[in-house]
Scaffold this active site. Sequence first.
Site, PDB file in Angstrom:
ATOM      1  N   ASP A   1      70.340   7.520  19.564  1.00  0.00           N
ATOM      2  CA  ASP A   1      69.714   6.382  18.892  1.00  0.00           C
ATOM      3  C   ASP A   1      68.224   6.350  19.217  1.00  0.00           C
ATOM      4  OD1 ASP A   1      70.467   3.723  17.403  1.00  0.00           O
ATOM      5  OD2 ASP A   1      69.007   3.165  18.932  1.00  0.00           O
ATOM      6  N   ILE A   2      67.397   6.162  18.178  1.00  0.00           N
ATOM      7  CA  ILE A   2      65.951   6.103  18.380  1.00  0.00           C
ATOM      8  C   ILE A   2      65.581   4.752  18.993  1.00  0.00           C
ATOM      9  CG2 ILE A   2      63.685   6.294  17.285  1.00  0.00           C
ATOM     10  CD1 ILE A   2      64.971   7.872  15.048  1.00  0.00           C
TER      11      ILE A   2
ATOM     12  N   GLU B   1      69.041   4.377  12.398  1.00  0.00           N
ATOM     13  CA  GLU B   1      68.306   5.313  13.261  1.00  0.00           C
ATOM     14  C   GLU B   1      69.227   5.978  14.281  1.00  0.00           C
ATOM     15  OE1 GLU B   1      67.674   1.157  15.096  1.00  0.00           O
ATOM     16  OE2 GLU B   1      67.971   2.047  13.121  1.00  0.00           O
TER      17      GLU B   1
END
Length: 505
Positions: free
Chosen positions: A171-172, A214
């Site tokens: 996950d960003i 994301e």
Amino acid sequence: MGLLLVNSRGNLMHNSDTNLRRAIGAMVAVSALFVLDYVVSIRYGGPRAGSAVHIAIAALSMITAGILSTLVFALRTRRRLRALSDKLRMIAAGDYTARADISTIDEFGELGRAFNSMVGSLSRARDLLIEKANTDSVTGLANHRYFQERLAVEFSRAARYGSPLSLLMVDIDHFKLFNDMNGHPAGDHALREIATVIAEQVRDVDVAARYGGEEFAILLPETCAAQAEILGERIREAASNRVFEQANPQCARLTVSVGVGEYPSHCSDRASLLRAADGALYTAKMKGRNVVATFDGESGEDPKPDPHKLYVLLHATDLTTIEAIAAAIDAKHGYPSRHSAAIAQLAAEVGERMGLSQEERTSLYVAALLRDVGQIAIPDSVLEKSDALSAEEMGLVEEHPTLGHAIVQKSPYMAAMLPAILHHHERFDGTGYPEGLAGDQIPLAARIIAVVDAYQSMAVDRPYRGKLDACTAQAEIRRLSGTQFDPAVVTAFLAALSDEVKKAA
């Protein structure tokens, strides 16, 4: 004549190879008799030699030969057309390996070459459509649907042969802030860059997919958790070193958090493998982000829903389940029973006074229940601290709406609640967090929750202050009207409180 015959029972037999062969056989026999009779007559000088009869016999033999040739051609044509028809049926059934015979140089050979060219084009078009159907349009990685298909296949294979199967959830970090500062085109570019980082690190047998938003998922066949953690660390490091040229110089870098789950060490089925990796991802987030974390359950034990029941929350569709989860979060944070339910109920009443529809009030109710779900990332030592918070601790507190938004947005059922969850700590004068919105920029549902949450929190004991009585709390709400709170919301809120008092009396 060989194309339509009647058998001994009087049944019509259309276009059958058997009838054609019978017709050809009969004509061959008749022709042979005519020719034999003519040869005998000429050889022995019979009385009919050279007569008109023999001329007619010769003509009939020629006609017979012509008909025979036509029937032979018809039989060959029929056989080739039938073969071509069989190929077409194969293609209709989805077998694009079918190819026509092109060994001859006649019209059938030309037809076969055109047919094969058409099938080749259809096959390429089908492959392209399948690729597009399985590919995320922004990143070029596999999409969520294809990932789920491959997860089912790979998990079945791992279970059958007893081989390990690992899953990375990537996950960003702070991606919404990056998007807001740089715009969605730069955000899409960043997603592609992170996807490139992942694609550069994985093997051909691995399945890298954009799981949603994301978040990315990487399926690693025949890979144990320790090996997967090494890969996760490589991806984390490569992402942190990437410079995003389209971004604002102050926000030109991004980091990722990675969660690792493994079958069979951490789970026994597909769903629990996803839970293990997702739980590890949340652990990485709570450790400060830009971290790789591995599921820490005992070997062979399925990951249970975490203490905050996030997995259940993200799949919940009924208010009873969501209320139970909110109550569990309240209990952990030391709030009294039904604290969040009371906030949600009062918020819905204020929403009704302000003209919200039934659907909008339901979304407001759920958002109020889940407003502080992001506080699971804040250590208890901070939440229970009686002294003033340090700048670092305050930073953790101010991140909880963003984390709550990130958690809830994974649910396919709660998109309408997201703005209120993200912005309920904004202030009417623009000095709130996480984005410093002001006035009508703040979603109405968030402005309502801000007032009700503040009032209800004043009415309970907290580590840093004692509770206030109702009159003092209402006076504080009035004092902050126009600065922290929307005056119109404050008016509707106080009217709703007055109605509650009247009902109680």
